[in-house]
Write an enzyme that holds these catalytic residues in place. Structure first.
Site, mmCIF file in Angstrom:
data_model
loop_
_atom_site.group_PDB
_atom_site.id
_atom_site.type_symbol
_atom_site.label_atom_id
_atom_site.label_comp_id
_atom_site.label_asym_id
_atom_site.label_seq_id
_atom_site.Cartn_x
_atom_site.Cartn_y
_atom_site.Cartn_z
ATOM 1 N N LYS A 180 46.389 53.217 45.888
ATOM 2 C CA LYS A 180 46.856 54.108 44.822
ATOM 3 C C LYS A 180 47.632 55.286 45.404
ATOM 4 C CE LYS A 180 43.245 52.986 41.465
ATOM 5 N NZ LYS A 180 44.139 52.589 40.367
ATOM 6 N N GLU A 214 33.717 53.222 33.932
ATOM 7 C CA GLU A 214 34.314 52.089 33.238
ATOM 8 C C GLU A 214 33.748 52.006 31.828
ATOM 9 O OE1 GLU A 214 35.168 48.581 36.184
ATOM 10 O OE2 GLU A 214 33.122 49.266 36.514
ATOM 11 N N HIS A 238 34.660 51.293 47.012
ATOM 12 C CA HIS A 238 35.581 52.259 46.416
ATOM 13 C C HIS A 238 35.143 53.706 46.650
ATOM 14 C CE1 HIS A 238 37.556 48.940 44.702
ATOM 15 N NE2 HIS A 238 36.980 48.892 43.541
#
Length: 486
Positions: A180, A214, A238
């Site tokens: 990212k 999420e 992550h």
């Protein structure tokens, strides 16, 4: 690409969701920009029977579904689709590999890149079979998707087996979060700006929060998730990767191993969470029935159908402590979960408050914060205190936001994480990939938490779908006078 050497990209799991939704669209966009002209063939492998044309049609259908319309161009598609090929293959059947052996170019000026978009339980078998058919050369590379194993023991075994076939310099353990734009910008933010460097330590920073939330459930991954849980699925890769980039010391240079050396030091400095402190440092949760975005959703146990999953966590919150000179005394609050109120990922760097204020009505409960947002949009915002406009003898203050990022929302120049990572694999740049000792250090810390949960009898706490987790997670920072950034 920087090299004139041609490549062949071989995708195991080529008919899976990852390949069709992420990898193939990323490769198509790279082709549009002329960045993978040296990739002569993209060979997808799957168990089903399909011709090249049928596979190309399936890829095209997914691309038209998931790519923004302005990226689609029939001329570029024709160039790209000509590279696509499909071979039916059972990864555990050595005889099926003979068709692959015939398709791979053994010329010295050609290298093969093997992308294992499969369960990590298949990695050992795939690598052994590739070695048996003689298609792995000194230039061949392999990409391993996360999670790498189920615990430290299985991870170590996979690493050992893969290293029998591929040298470490040719192994790319991928975590798409590291591709990212804003995650990479962390290095520039920290080490390219004199404004932040002197403040980046426990003397000035009160706490750091990392949230990966999420709003979806297990979405057809019930079997996998019932055996995995949020800690293994998200924290082990992550979230710990983000923590490393936030907490690492300045590297001596930007070479891949120099940066990864500093990340490993952070992982080695994490205080273990044991049965003695696991109740104070962690919260486990599992969602019950509720509503997300005004739509009713079922409980985790009803969604998966696995009654023996009543202690699988779909939410976890942790207080991590980095025991070194820079960070001693600054807690890192980590949380992730499914079926939460909304989908977002962010890093919060909260600075310490002034010891006293000159201003009446100072919003000292709203300290300076640096908010690094990773999704759904990517941006960096600094929260500062400002004078409210207006007349009067008393200065009235308010918190305002300063946008610190460049325009990351220009769709014509925006790049998905997999585009950058695939290009790095083809160019041999390992900076954004995990080294063996790094991923094993992550597992060692996570395993200690799982053992502590078991030894202390820590059970999951229920939370309604559509909330931000169990109430106990709010108390994790609040008992020290802090709160989650919302």
């Amino acid at each position: 690409m920087s090299s004139t050497q041609s490549s062949q990209l071989v995708i195991f799991g080529g008919t899976g969701d990852l390949a069709l939704r992420k990898l193939q669209p990323a490769l198509y966009k790279l082709q549009r920009e002329g960045l993978i002209d040296d990739v002569r063939a993209i060979i997808a492998l799957g168990r089903g029977e399909s011709s090249d044309e049928e596979y190309r049609a399936a890829v095209k259908e997914k691309m038209r579904e998931f790519l923004p319309p302005h990226f689609w161009d029939e001329q570029h598609w024709q160039i790209f689709s000509a590279k696509l090929h499909f071979i039916s293959l059972d990864v555990n059947s050595l005889k099926d590999y003979h068709s692959l052996a015939e398709a791979i170019d053994r010329h010295p000026d050609s290298k093969a890149v093997f992308y294992l978009a499969t369960s990590s339980t298949l990695y050992n078998s795939i690598c052994r079979n590739l070695h048996s058919i003689g298609v792995v050369s000194a230039e061949s590379r392999v990409v391993l998707e996360k999670p790498l194993g189920h615990d430290l023991a299985s991870c170590t075994e996979i690493n050992h087996e893969v290293l029998q076939v591929f040298p470490e310099r040719n192994i790319f353990r991928i975590d798409h979060y590291l591709g990212k734009e804003t995650v990479q910008n962390l290095l520039v933010l920290r080490f390219g700006n004199a404004l932040f460097g002197p403040l980046w330590n426990s003397q000035y920073i009160d706490n750091i929060q990392i949230t990966v939330a999420e709003d979806i459930g297990v979405e057809g991954r019930g079997d996998f998730y019932a055996k995995t849980g949020a800690l293994r699925d998200m924290v082990q890769n992550h979230i710990l990767q983000l923590l490393c980039l936030v907490a690492m010391e300045p590297p001596a240079n930007l070479r891949a191993d120099t940066i990864r050396d500093e990340k490993v030091k952070v992982l080695q400095a994490l205080r273990p969470i044991t049965a003695d402190n696991v109740k104070a440092k962690t919260v486990r949760g599992q969602y019950t029935a509720g509503a997300v975005n005004a739509s009713p959703v079922a409980a985790f146990l009803d969604e998966t159908g696995f009654e023996d999953s009543n202690n699988t966590e779909t939410f976890v919150a942790l207080q991590a402590d980095v025991h070194n000179w820079r960070w001693e005394g600054t807690p890192f609050y980590l949380r992730t979960g499914k079926r939460l109120a909304r989908r977002y990922s962010e890093i919060i760097v909260e600075l310490k408050k002034h010891p006293f204020s000159l201003f009446e009505g100072d919003p000292n409960d709203l300290p300076n914060k640096l908010v690094i947002r990773l999704q759904p949009e990517e941006n960096i915002t600094l929260y500062k205190v400002n004078k409210k406009p207006g007349l009067g003898r008393q200065l009235k203050l308010e918190q305002v936001e300063l946008n610190l990022d460049a325009d990351l929302h220009d769709e014509l120049h925006a790049h998905e994480a997999y585009e950058r990572l695939l290009l790095d694999v083809l160019e041999g740049d390992q900076t954004l990939f995990m080294r063996r000792d790094e991923v094993e250090a992550c597992w060692a810390w996570v395993d200690s938490i799982i053992d502590a949960w078991h030894n202390a009898g820590i059970k999951t706490k229920p939370y309604s779908a559509g909330t931000m987790g169990p109430n106990a997670s709010l108390a994790l920072p609040e008992k020290y006078g802090r709160s989650w950034h919302e």
